[in-house]
Enzyme design. Structure first.
Site, PDB file in Angstrom:
ATOM      1  N   GLY A 269     -11.332 -18.484 -41.591  1.00 32.50           N
ATOM      2  CA  GLY A 269     -11.016 -17.504 -42.622  1.00 32.50           C
ATOM      3  C   GLY A 269      -9.513 -17.309 -42.741  1.00 32.50           C
ATOM      4  O   GLY A 269      -8.962 -17.315 -43.835  1.00 32.50           O
ATOM      5  N   MET A 271      -5.530 -17.110 -40.123  1.00 36.08           N
ATOM      6  CA  MET A 271      -4.876 -17.365 -38.844  1.00 36.08           C
ATOM      7  C   MET A 271      -3.618 -16.515 -38.698  1.00 36.08           C
ATOM      8  O   MET A 271      -2.799 -16.430 -39.614  1.00 36.08           O
ATOM      9  CB  MET A 271      -4.550 -18.869 -38.756  1.00 36.08           C
ATOM     10  CG  MET A 271      -3.805 -19.273 -37.514  1.00 36.08           C
ATOM     11  SD  MET A 271      -4.801 -18.982 -36.017  1.00 36.08           S
ATOM     12  CE  MET A 271      -3.496 -18.746 -34.824  1.00 36.08           C
ATOM     13  N   GLU A 272      -3.466 -15.953 -37.495  1.00 38.46           N
ATOM     14  CA  GLU A 272      -2.460 -14.917 -37.237  1.00 38.46           C
ATOM     15  C   GLU A 272      -1.088 -15.420 -36.799  1.00 38.46           C
ATOM     16  O   GLU A 272      -0.347 -14.668 -36.148  1.00 38.46           O
ATOM     17  CB  GLU A 272      -3.004 -13.972 -36.157  1.00 38.46           C
ATOM     18  CG  GLU A 272      -3.081 -14.575 -34.726  1.00 38.46           C
ATOM     19  CD  GLU A 272      -4.423 -15.185 -34.350  1.00 38.46           C
ATOM     20  OE1 GLU A 272      -5.165 -15.603 -35.264  1.00 38.46           O
ATOM     21  OE2 GLU A 272      -4.718 -15.249 -33.144  1.00 38.46           O
ATOM     22  N   ASN A 273      -0.679 -16.640 -37.134  1.00 41.09           N
ATOM     23  CA  ASN A 273       0.629 -17.154 -36.723  1.00 41.09           C
ATOM     24  C   ASN A 273       1.721 -16.089 -36.839  1.00 41.09           C
ATOM     25  O   ASN A 273       1.792 -15.373 -37.826  1.00 41.09           O
ATOM     26  CB  ASN A 273       1.028 -18.330 -37.615  1.00 41.09           C
ATOM     27  CG  ASN A 273      -0.118 -19.266 -37.872  1.00 41.09           C
ATOM     28  OD1 ASN A 273      -0.670 -19.841 -36.957  1.00 41.09           O
ATOM     29  ND2 ASN A 273      -0.512 -19.380 -39.135  1.00 41.09           N
ATOM     30  N   HIS A 305      -7.169  -7.619 -39.694  1.00 34.81           N
ATOM     31  CA  HIS A 305      -7.437  -8.323 -38.438  1.00 34.81           C
ATOM     32  C   HIS A 305      -6.251  -9.215 -38.040  1.00 34.81           C
ATOM     33  O   HIS A 305      -5.743  -9.117 -36.923  1.00 34.81           O
ATOM     34  CB  HIS A 305      -8.713  -9.155 -38.590  1.00 34.81           C
ATOM     35  CG  HIS A 305      -9.075  -9.999 -37.408  1.00 34.81           C
ATOM     36  ND1 HIS A 305     -10.016  -9.637 -36.479  1.00 34.81           N
ATOM     37  CD2 HIS A 305      -8.604 -11.209 -36.998  1.00 34.81           C
ATOM     38  CE1 HIS A 305     -10.118 -10.574 -35.552  1.00 34.81           C
ATOM     39  NE2 HIS A 305      -9.273 -11.550 -35.845  1.00 34.81           N
ATOM     40  N   GLU A 306      -5.826 -10.052 -38.967  1.00 33.02           N
ATOM     41  CA  GLU A 306      -4.735 -10.980 -38.621  1.00 33.02           C
ATOM     42  C   GLU A 306      -3.449 -10.198 -38.355  1.00 33.02           C
ATOM     43  O   GLU A 306      -2.674 -10.536 -37.460  1.00 33.02           O
ATOM     44  CB  GLU A 306      -4.520 -12.024 -39.722  1.00 33.02           C
ATOM     45  CG  GLU A 306      -5.767 -12.817 -40.121  1.00 33.02           C
ATOM     46  CD  GLU A 306      -6.547 -13.423 -38.962  1.00 33.02           C
ATOM     47  OE1 GLU A 306      -5.977 -13.623 -37.877  1.00 33.02           O
ATOM     48  OE2 GLU A 306      -7.767 -13.682 -39.142  1.00 33.02           O
ATOM     49  N   HIS A 309      -3.465  -8.710 -34.869  1.00 34.15           N
ATOM     50  CA  HIS A 309      -3.198  -9.686 -33.812  1.00 34.15           C
ATOM     51  C   HIS A 309      -1.730  -9.670 -33.391  1.00 34.15           C
ATOM     52  O   HIS A 309      -1.396 -10.142 -32.297  1.00 34.15           O
ATOM     53  CB  HIS A 309      -3.546 -11.101 -34.282  1.00 34.15           C
ATOM     54  CG  HIS A 309      -4.948 -11.547 -33.987  1.00 34.15           C
ATOM     55  ND1 HIS A 309      -5.552 -11.376 -32.759  1.00 34.15           N
ATOM     56  CD2 HIS A 309      -5.865 -12.198 -34.752  1.00 34.15           C
ATOM     57  CE1 HIS A 309      -6.783 -11.894 -32.802  1.00 34.15           C
ATOM     58  NE2 HIS A 309      -6.996 -12.394 -33.996  1.00 34.15           N
ATOM     59  N   GLU A 328      -9.627 -11.804 -29.492  1.00 33.25           N
ATOM     60  CA  GLU A 328     -10.539 -11.754 -30.641  1.00 33.25           C
ATOM     61  C   GLU A 328     -11.485 -10.549 -30.606  1.00 33.25           C
ATOM     62  O   GLU A 328     -11.619  -9.840 -31.599  1.00 33.25           O
ATOM     63  CB  GLU A 328     -11.318 -13.069 -30.773  1.00 33.25           C
ATOM     64  CG  GLU A 328     -10.438 -14.282 -31.125  1.00 33.25           C
ATOM     65  CD  GLU A 328      -9.630 -14.126 -32.420  1.00 33.25           C
ATOM     66  OE1 GLU A 328      -9.905 -13.174 -33.204  1.00 33.25           O
ATOM     67  OE2 GLU A 328      -8.723 -14.942 -32.646  1.00 33.25           O
TER      68      GLU A 328
HETATM   69  N1  BES Z   1      -7.462 -16.694 -34.612  1.00 30.33           N
HETATM   70  C1  BES Z   1      -8.502 -16.694 -35.559  1.00 30.33           C
HETATM   71  C2  BES Z   1      -8.541 -17.944 -36.390  1.00 30.33           C
HETATM   72  C3  BES Z   1      -8.985 -19.202 -35.691  1.00 30.33           C
HETATM   73  C4  BES Z   1     -10.239 -19.316 -35.201  1.00 30.33           C
HETATM   74  C5  BES Z   1      -8.167 -20.274 -35.550  1.00 30.33           C
HETATM   75  C6  BES Z   1     -10.647 -20.488 -34.580  1.00 30.33           C
HETATM   76  C7  BES Z   1      -8.577 -21.417 -34.915  1.00 30.33           C
HETATM   77  C8  BES Z   1      -9.829 -21.534 -34.440  1.00 30.33           C
HETATM   78  C9  BES Z   1      -8.397 -15.511 -36.513  1.00 30.33           C
HETATM   79  O1  BES Z   1      -7.738 -14.414 -35.995  1.00 30.33           O
HETATM   80  C10 BES Z   1      -9.790 -15.073 -36.802  1.00 30.33           C
HETATM   81  O2  BES Z   1     -10.427 -14.558 -35.939  1.00 30.33           O
HETATM   82  N2  BES Z   1     -10.255 -15.291 -38.026  1.00 30.33           N
HETATM   83  C11 BES Z   1     -11.597 -15.004 -38.424  1.00 30.33           C
HETATM   84  C12 BES Z   1     -11.682 -13.801 -39.307  1.00 30.33           C
HETATM   85  C13 BES Z   1     -11.661 -12.519 -38.548  1.00 30.33           C
HETATM   86  C14 BES Z   1     -11.583 -11.327 -39.463  1.00 30.33           C
HETATM   87  C15 BES Z   1     -12.855 -12.349 -37.658  1.00 30.33           C
HETATM   88  C16 BES Z   1     -12.063 -16.220 -39.172  1.00 30.33           C
HETATM   89  O3  BES Z   1     -11.246 -17.055 -39.515  1.00 30.33           O
HETATM   90  O4  BES Z   1     -13.263 -16.323 -39.426  1.00 30.33           O
HETATM   91 ZN    ZN Z   2      -8.824 -13.189 -34.745  1.00 35.34          ZN
END
Ligand code: BES
Ligand code: ZN
Length: 883
Positions: A269, A271-273, A305-306, A309, A328
């Protein structure tokens, strides 16, 4: 695709890195097929690692190595060893040294969407979890923290916008305008997975935010040209999230800029870079005409969410990937709290619990069950799961419940103070709460290591003469893969006792203790809680606000459930009572259908539901949740074995029809009263009215008579927003026929030019329970707008079919399974992460009746036998077939 045979990694094998990297200078020369990356690393032996000097082993995959220099001296081939996944330098200086490495990559050819890739002509990176090693050789692990300076050079026509983490230092043109460059510096040490780079022709919407200490932060969201207006809601959400984190957790943003980029091909969805979040564009772009209320809500929560982070994940990161829930689970908890504060907290809780039960409880009950903190993995990408995320959030929530809000905040403050700038562990996190509150969480820690959903088997006894009520609780901990026997857990159980009039009775334990907050700690296998001064036989209201991620079973007569539905002071539990009544009814109808019999319970449920939803004092969004039936997957999970999805579907339809008939006039009233003709607002209140109106419509038209279809068609064509339009489209597509075709054609004509919105058209067709759906879905995989390389398309079509079309995915002839398995194999050649996710649709296959079980096994075995499987798919399929 991992070129060599994957080996499991174990938590117990964790060792600190033998070397540290303090400073990273990267220089990118962007080119679609041959991007050059020069990396200069300041390396030193880790003083905290074992004294024996080890070779320097760097991770690297899919890289073309050009040159290595150690302290400016070019290394000869014999000075290092190269494999498909690593670069090892056996002899290194004992003092700090500099390593310069030049690599080439091909962004255009990168369909795995990890590392540096191109999407719609935009260069973009995705490094979590292990994508940085596809850019350059590095110690690609989260406990190696470095400060990064990044220079990006590109063709200014192709990539006028050049972004990386941190603050912009410098930019300029070269070669009399043929190239240009930008230099970014991020002063905060970070692990490599938080690195990001974007280059492309994108349009910004800009704003700013004044932090609580008075600093001004420049905010920008970059989107496709012409779609700037559709980023307004995301920007608004971002500012509200920034303020909320200051107020609720005292956390302020730290850099001078915060950028978000929306791209169309993205595995997840968002990414929190650090300072440069990258988003799947479907979670940024929204307007009333293009996005449903659910999408507006999702944008708000994912943006938050991002952003959150930045403190929980970036400033304090994870020591290793086993600690994933540390960032997470905690950050999901924070975004849920944010949404609850911005909207209705009880409705938010209902949505979160629904999500938890549908995804996490079923994961926990099948072959993919694992603890919130796993102890072993082959491919870390497979562990971004409902368990790590949703159950991980519930575990944090339980800490808040056990400690109380004030002590919980103290624990969080201590965590930020103690571990800022570090790569931390779950133990360190828990220790902060113990130190801040004095509460012993040693038994509670089991929530991180024991998988499976505990069941609380409860019984209530009442002694009229002594005015005593006894609640007996037994915790049953189901076996899960690798964990046959379990220790009793520490489970916070929030409860109330309702007197005959529906009011709460004061909770006084026989020890004399009064339970002001209604929370007891279940810590033993069997435990009895004795309440005194209970004037009459009470009705127990258990697990209020869903105080723990457990299943509660208690044998209550229908009239007690009806009292809870009508009068429970805990609104969450009123919904929970309705939901379990509906579940019980659906399970019973399913069972009786198999025997060709009927039940009167449906009518009784419909009546109780009618009484509850006619209460005007309840907000529309909440009433809408009451009107939604449990999903077919929920019923399958409760039935648990020999599941026949076709029967459940029939039972579901039958109950919907019955409710529609029984509550017709009431639903008509709601449908009329909830109509709005003012301008569209994405507010929770307006969205709640639309949700209630649409939920009423679903039931009102459940007979699928000609008048119902006309009404749905009218709802579709008269819609002034996507929420109403998409709702009608899904219902029409489920029904089929000419009106369905008319709506689908209209939708396509309107939105074929919009790659985000057209996904709704794919999904509506994939979800239809009609017999022709599989053929249609197959045909749609050849549609010009479909592409296996685009994760959003795959999710909309194949993902929707596999995850939310129980009847057609589970066709008795196995064709649904074969279709999905075949696509998993095709996908695996380009994008293993997405392939493995799609395979997850089979996670409950063992609970199916024997015919379907056999078909599903065949499909899984076909995947397992295939050659050159990625480690991602390999790990999932072998777990599914194990035991
Ligand atoms: N850090 C994750 C994105 C991610 C997940 C990158 C797996 C690489 C591998 C990000 O913070 C995240 O959790 N995104 C979720 C949405 C969130 C609101 C739960 C996502 O992408 O589904
Ligand atoms: Zn996350």
């Amino acid at each position: 695709m991992k070129p060599s045979t994957p080996r499991p990694i174990h938590l117990k094998d964790y060792r600190p890195p033998a070397y540290l990297i303090d400073k990273v200078d990267l220089d990118f020369d962007l080119d679609p097929i041959r991007t050059r990356i020069r990396s200069r690393l300041s390396v030193r032996p880790n003083p905290k690692a074992s004294a024996r000097r080890e070779p320097l082993r760097l991770d690297g995959e899919h890289l073309e190595l050009d040159e290595i220099k150690l302290d400016r001296r070019v290394l000869a081939k014999k000075d290092y060893k190269l494999t498909d996944t690593s670069l090892t330098i056996p002899k290194t200086p004992s003092k700090p040294f500099t390593l310069e490495i030049t690599t080439f990559v091909n962004p255009q050819a990168n369909k795995a969407l990890q590392g540096l890739y191109r999407t719609s002509n935009v260069y973009c990176t995705q490094c979590e979890a292990e994508g940085f090693r596809r850019i350059t050789y590095f110690l690609d692990r989260p406990d190696v923290l470095a400060s990064y300076t990044v220079r990006i050079e590109a063709d200014p026509n192709e990539a006028p916008i050049l972004l990386s983490n941190g603050n912009l230092l410098e930019r300029g043109t070269l070669d009399s305008g043929k190239r240009h460059y930008a230099v970014w510096r991020d002063p905060f040490p970070k692990p490599s997975y938080l690195f990001a780079l974007v280059g492309g022709d994108l349009a910004p919407i800009a704003s700013s935010f004044r932090t609580m200490s008075g600093r001004l932060v420049d905010l920008a969201i970059y989107v496709e040209h012409g779609k700037e207006e559709r980023a307004a809601w995301a920007m608004d959400s971002l500012k509200r999230a920034m303020r909320w984190d200051e107020v609720r957790f005292g956390r302020e943003y730290d850099l001078d800029v915060f950028n978000i980029v929306a791209v169309s091909d993205f595995n997840m969805g968002a990414m929190e870079n650090k300072g440069l979040n990258v988003f799947n564009d479907r979670l940024i772009l929204a307007s009333p005409e293009t996005a449903t209320d659910t999408i507006f809500e999702a944008i708000e929560s994912v943006v938050a969410h991002e952003y959150f982070h930045n403190w929980t994940g970036n400033r304090i990161t994870c020591r290793d990937w086993f600690q994933l829930c540390l960032k997470e689970g905690l950050t999901v908890f924070r975004d849920q709290e944010f949404s609850g504060d911005e909207r209705s907290s009880v409705v938010q809780r209902i949505l979160d619990v629904r999500q938890l039960k549908t995804h996490q409880f079923s994961e926990d009950a099948g072959p993919l069950a694992h603890p919130v903190r796993p102890e072993t993995y082959i491919e870390i990408n497979n562990f971004y799961t409902a368990t790590v995320y949703e159950k991980g959030s519930e575990v944090v929530r339980m800490i808040q419940t056990l400690l109380g809000r004030e002590n919980f905040r103290k624990g969080m403050d201590l965590y930020f103070e103690r571990h800022d700038g570090e790569a931390a562990t779950v133990e360190q996190f828990i220790r902060c709460f113990e130190d801040a509150s004095g509460v012993d969480l040693s038994q509670f820690r089991l929530w991180y290591s024991q998988a499976g959903t505990p069941e609380l088997v409860c019984a209530l006894r009442y002694d009229k003469a002594k005015k005593k009520a006894e609640l007996e609780v037994e915790q049953v901990l189901p076996a899960t893969p690798g964990q046959a026997h379990k220790k009793p857990m520490h489970i916070p159980l929030r409860l109330g006792l309702l007197g005959g009039n529906g009011h709460d009775v004061a909770l006084k334990l026989d020890s004399g203790e009064e339970l002001a907050d209604g929370i007891v700690s279940v810590t033993k296998r069997r435990q009895t809680f004795r309440f005194v001064d209970v004037p009459s036989r009470p009705v127990p209201s258990l697990l209020r606000n869903f105080s723990a991620p457990v299943n509660v079973t208690i044998d209550l007569p229908d009239r007690d459930v009806e009292l809870l539905m009508a009068a429970d002071s805990d609104l969450f539990n009123r919904w929970q009572a309705a939901n379990s009544f509906a579940t019980r009814t659906l399970v019973e109808i399913t069972r009786l259908l198999a025997q060709g019999k009927q039940t009167a319970r449906g009518a009784r449920y419909a009546k109780a539901l009618g009484a509850t939803i006619s209460t005007d004092a309840l907000e529309p969004a909440y009433r809408a949740e009451l009107l939604k039936l449990p999903t077919q997957a929920d019923i399958a999970r409760v039935i648990g074995k020999n599941v026949d999805p076709a029967l459940i579907h029939r039972a579901h339809r039958r109950l919907a029809k019955l409710i529609g008939r029984t509550l017709g006039p009431l639903l008509e009233d709601i449908y009329g009263a909830m109509a709005e003709d003012g301008p569209f607002s994405p507010s929770a209140e307006s969205a709640g009215r639309r949700a209630l109106r649409n939920a009423a419509l679903t039931l009102l038209t459940a007979q699928w008579g000609p008048r119902d279809i006309t009404r749905l068609s009218r709802h579709y064509f008269k819609a002034t927003n996507m929420t109403d339009r998409a709702h009608a489209l899904f219902l029409l597509a489920a029904y089929g026929g000419a009106e369905s075709a008319r709506a689908l054609d209209d939708f396509y004509a309107r939105w074929k030019g919009d790659h985000v919105v057209v996904d709704t058209w794919f999904a509506a067709q994939a979800q239809s329970p009609l017999a022709g759906t599989l053929k249609r879905v197959e045909a749609l995989t050849h549609h010009p707008l479909f592409a296996l390389t685009a994760p959003n398309k795959v999710r909309a079509l194949i993902g929707t079919f596999a995850a939310t079309n129980p009847v057609q995915f589970n066709r008795p002839d196995g064709a649904g399974y074969a279709f999905v398995a075949g696509h998993v194999l095709m996908l695996d050649r380009m994008n293993p992460q997405i392939a493995a996710r799609m395979l997850g649709a089979f996670r409950s296959w063992r609970a199916l009746e024997s015919g379907r079980r056999g078909q599903a096994r065949k499909a899984l075995q076909r995947v397992a036998r295939a050659k050159n499987l990625s480690s991602d798919v390999q790990e999932i399929v072998s777990k599914m077939l194990e035991a």
